[in-house]
Structures are given as structure tokens and as C-alpha cells.
Design an enzyme around this catalytic site. Structure first.
Site, PDB file in Angstrom:
ATOM      1  N   TYR A  25      33.368  21.750  20.071  1.00  0.00           N
ATOM      2  CA  TYR A  25      33.392  23.078  19.442  1.00  0.00           C
ATOM      3  C   TYR A  25      32.896  24.162  20.389  1.00  0.00           C
ATOM      4  CZ  TYR A  25      33.952  20.364  15.116  1.00  0.00           C
ATOM      5  OH  TYR A  25      34.397  19.498  14.167  1.00  0.00           O
ATOM      6  N   LYS A  81      31.833   6.865  20.596  1.00  0.00           N
ATOM      7  CA  LYS A  81      33.140   6.266  20.892  1.00  0.00           C
ATOM      8  C   LYS A  81      33.081   5.835  22.350  1.00  0.00           C
ATOM      9  CE  LYS A  81      37.448   5.382  19.719  1.00  0.00           C
ATOM     10  NZ  LYS A  81      37.790   4.269  18.828  1.00  0.00           N
ATOM     11  N   ASP A 113      35.116   5.201  14.593  1.00  0.00           N
ATOM     12  CA  ASP A 113      36.192   4.777  13.683  1.00  0.00           C
ATOM     13  C   ASP A 113      35.680   3.695  12.735  1.00  0.00           C
ATOM     14  OD1 ASP A 113      35.917   3.384  16.064  1.00  0.00           O
ATOM     15  OD2 ASP A 113      38.037   2.917  16.285  1.00  0.00           O
ATOM     16  N   ASP A 163      30.446  16.273  11.966  1.00  0.00           N
ATOM     17  CA  ASP A 163      31.135  17.179  11.049  1.00  0.00           C
ATOM     18  C   ASP A 163      32.004  16.364  10.092  1.00  0.00           C
ATOM     19  OD1 ASP A 163      32.099  19.484   9.923  1.00  0.00           O
ATOM     20  OD2 ASP A 163      33.330  20.093  11.624  1.00  0.00           O
ATOM     21  N   ASP A 212      31.161  15.165   5.892  1.00  0.00           N
ATOM     22  CA  ASP A 212      32.047  15.500   4.759  1.00  0.00           C
ATOM     23  C   ASP A 212      32.489  14.218   4.054  1.00  0.00           C
ATOM     24  OD1 ASP A 212      31.955  18.235   5.229  1.00  0.00           O
ATOM     25  OD2 ASP A 212      34.106  18.488   4.907  1.00  0.00           O
TER      26      ASP A 212
END
Ligand code: NAD
Length: 352
Positions: free
Chosen positions: A140, A185, A217, A241, A245
């Protein structure tokens, strides 16, 4: 006197922030402390007035406060605005300017909302976890751009950026179950390999904490099938992020998840959800995430633990009495609007 900068933002922001302020007033009275608010425009509302989502005028108010309570920003009205002036870029710039690198999102399962969760309630009983999301690095904030038909975003982390949030997460793990999951990851991304190296280094300072590494994942899958395995979770910006959620589905609605963004002298508290333009201005917004964010502010910025607990208990009691906003209502619930739900929470605080 605690001084709070209040940035309602856009969409449901004003409604949910008004709720949180009413609850703060109730608890300030019952717990005998003084709190004052100074409101400022932020996000789309500030863009409309000043052509900037985080204008100087707002920064001044923020700078003379002890903590910030934020609603939410954004909405279709600003979809065509240039990226750097969009409401959401106000969020990125306030985080960066105040050095708020650590976003803490507690996720709790409320058995009373069992009907609303998409997953098997028996998998969720007792789930109580905290996600530490790195907030001022990664994709970001990295260099981004276009090259003809190509677009790119850069993920970049320094050791220090990783170390400070990982340390915060270890500290929290020490206060809780001494269990830390680090999500990365590392099988594909170089930044994740550095992340893992730093976690292993910091782990030496906390030999009592059990550390588990998971690929993102797999974590996305595990969070749904076995969320009870987690206590403290730490991860980089974009993974955090998305996973937080996803974790909202454990709580039954995005409207249930509070957050604290820490690391600066002035810290920021806001719900994990957005401005929900689809329900804005209709008295339908669930104010719980924002009210719980205000409780986190009392606990973290002002050491008002008992007042924070009084707010959390009041919410549980109102839910237990069957009152709920539409997003979390079950078949036996009495559906109430934002304002009425807030009044019930305030009554509960006053009567205890
Ligand atoms: P959203 O979180 O605003 O809404 C997603 C869904 O959840 C909607 O159906 C909405 O009605 C529902 N919802 C969210 N909060 C709720 C609440 N308190 N009570 C009841 N229902 C609630 O996400 P979105 O629709 O993807 O984004 C809308 C706008 O918000 C966009 O402009 C986005 O960029 C912005 N956004 C802002 C923030 C922030 O301010 N921190 C975070 C995420 C998205």
C-alpha cells in the site's frame, strides 16, 4: 481532561461516531472522568471542503489531541477522484504522518450471534484472537505506477519495520496465552523471507512464547475451519487487511470489529469496516465496532480499564436482551436502529 479529535468521515461514519460519543459521555459520567471532543473533516467530506482528504486544518486538531476516534471514509461520490486525493489516501497519510505502524484487531465470537455466522458455531465457541497488522509498509505504501499497458505495486519492508510490530505482538502474546502465529508467504516472497528471519530473531528474546509460522493461503483456510488455534496473529499490511475482514465473519458482521492503530504519540481508534454507502443515512448501521474502538481508546490511551470494561459488558448485555441492528439480527431478535441500540447501551451503563 482527555482530549479526543473526532473524525467522523463519510457514509455511516457520522452515525456510528455519534453513537460512540454518546456512550463515551455516559461512561465518563458513571466513571467520573472528563473527556472533550473536537470534530474535524476527514476523507471525502474534507476533500469536498478543502480539496484534500487530510487537510492542514484537520492535522492541527489532531496534533492538539490525546487520541483520535475515526468513523470511516470513502464512497462512490469520490470514485473518480485522482488516487492521491481519494478519501482512502487520507487514511494512508494519517497513519504515516502519526507513525501508526501497528493495527490491532481483536476478534471475538459472540455466541448470541450464532445464527449470523457463516461457519459452524461449534468451531467458534471460545474464539478470542487478536490480529496485529503492519500498517505503514508493504504494497500500500511501496512505489506504484503504470508503464504503458503494465501496472506495478512494490512490496518493500525494512528489518526495523518488521521488528517493531513483531515485538509488539510478542509483548501481547506474553500477556495472553504465550502463543504467536506469524503469517507470511515465505515460499514465494522475499519480503516474507525477511519477515520470517526477523520473527525468528525476536523470538529469541521471548523463549516462553510458542511461535508458529503459516503461509497466508493456508491461514485463510485455517481461520475458517479451526480459528480456535489462534491467539495472537502478526502479519504484514495487505495480508492483515484481508485476513481481518475474513475474521469478521467469526464475529457475525463487519460491524462488530473494532481496531486500534498504535505506534505514535497520538493513537487512532476506528472500526475495521468502511463507510457502507449502501446503508448510510438510514439509521441501520451497527455502531458496535466503533463503540468497542472507543473502549479500546479508553483502555490503551487513557488507562481507563474499568470504563472500557463497562462499555464491553453493556454491549454484551444489550445483545443478550435480544436487541440487534439488522446486520446481526437473528430470528428472535428485536431489530433496532443505530440510535435506539446506542440508547440501550447508554441505559445499561447508567444502570450499572
Ligand atoms: P464496507 O465495510 O463499507 O461495507 C461492506 C458491507 O458491510 C456493506 O454491505 C455494508 O453495508 C456492511 N457494513 C459495513 N459496516 C457495517 C456496519 N457498521 N453496520 C452494518 N453493516 C455494515 O466496505 P465496502 O463496501 O467495500 O467499501 C465502501 C467504502 O468504504 C469504499 O469507498 C471503501 O474504499 C471504503 N472503506 C473505508 C475503510 C475505512 O474508512 N477504514 C475501510 C474499508 C473500506
Amino acid at each position: 481532561m482527555y482530549k479526543v479529535a473526532v473524525l467522523p468521515g463519510d457514509g455511516i461514519g457520522t452515525e456510528i461516531v455519534d453513537s460512540a460519543l454518546a456512550v463515551l459521555d455516559a461512561v465518563a459520567e458513571s466513571h467520573k472522568f472528563l473527556i472533550s471532543y473536537e470534530k474535524a473533516l476527514f476523507g471525502g467530506a474534507a476533500y469536498d471542503e478543502y480539496g484534500n482528504p487530510f487537510p492542514e486544518e484537520t492535522l492541527e486538531i489532531v496534533n492538539r489531541s490525546d487520541a483520535i476516534l475515526l468513523g470511516a471514509v470513502g464512497g462512490p461520490k469520490w470514485d473518480e477522484v485522482e488516487r492521491t486525493l481519494r478519501p482512502e489516501s487520507g487514511l494512508l497519510s494519517i497513519r504515516k504522518k502519526l507513525g501508526l505502524y501497528s493495527n490491532i484487531r481483536p476478534v471475538k465470537y459472540f455466541p448470541i450471534l450464532a445464527e449470523k455466522v457463516a461457519w459452524k458455531p461449534e468451531n467458534l465457541e471460545g474464539v478470542d484472537l487478536v490480529i496485529f497488522r503492519e500498517l505503514t509498509g508493504g504494497a500500500y505504501f511501496g512505489e506504484k505506477g503504470r508503464n504503458g499497458d503494465q501496472a506495478y505495486d512494490t512490496i518493500s519492508y525494512s528489518k526495523e519495520e518488521i521488528r517493531r510490530i513483531v515485538k509488539d505482538a510478542f509483548e501481547m502474546a506474553m500477556k495472553r496465552k504465550k502463543l504467536l502465529h506469524s503469517i507470511d508467504k515465505a515460499n514465494v516472497l522475499e519480503t516474507s523471507r525477511l519477515w520470517r528471519e526477523v520473527v525468528l530473531e525476536v523470538a529469541k528474546e521471548y523463549p516462553e512464547v510458542q511461535v508458529e509460522h503459516q503461509y497466508v493461503d493456508n491461514a485463510a483456510f485455517q481461520l475458517i475451519i479451526n480459528p480456535r488455534q489462534y491467539d495472537v496473529v502478526v502479519t504484514e499490511n495487505m495480508f492483515g487487511d484481508i485476513l481481518s475482514d475474513e475474521a469478521a465473519s467469526i464475529a457475525g458482521s463487519l460491524g462488530m470489529l473494532p481496531s486500534a492503530s498504535l505506534g505514535g504519540e497520538i493513537n487512532l481508534y476506528e472500526p475495521a469496516h468502511g463507510s457502507a454507502p449502501d446503508i448510510a443515512g438510514q439509521d441501520k448501521a451497527n455502531p458496535i465496532a466503533t463503540i468497542l474502538s472507543a473502549a479500546m481508546m479508553l483502555r490503551t490511551s487513557f488507562n481507563e480499564d474499568q470504563a472500557a470494561k463497562a462499555i464491553e459488558d453493556a454491549i454484551e448485555n444489550v445483545l443478550a436482551k435480544g436487541f440487534a441492528t439488522g446486520d446481526i439480527a437473528g430470528k428472535d431478535s428485536t431489530i433496532v436502529g443505530t440510535i435506539e441500540f446506542t440508547e440501550k447501551v447508554c441505559e445499561e451503563i447508567r444502570s450499572n
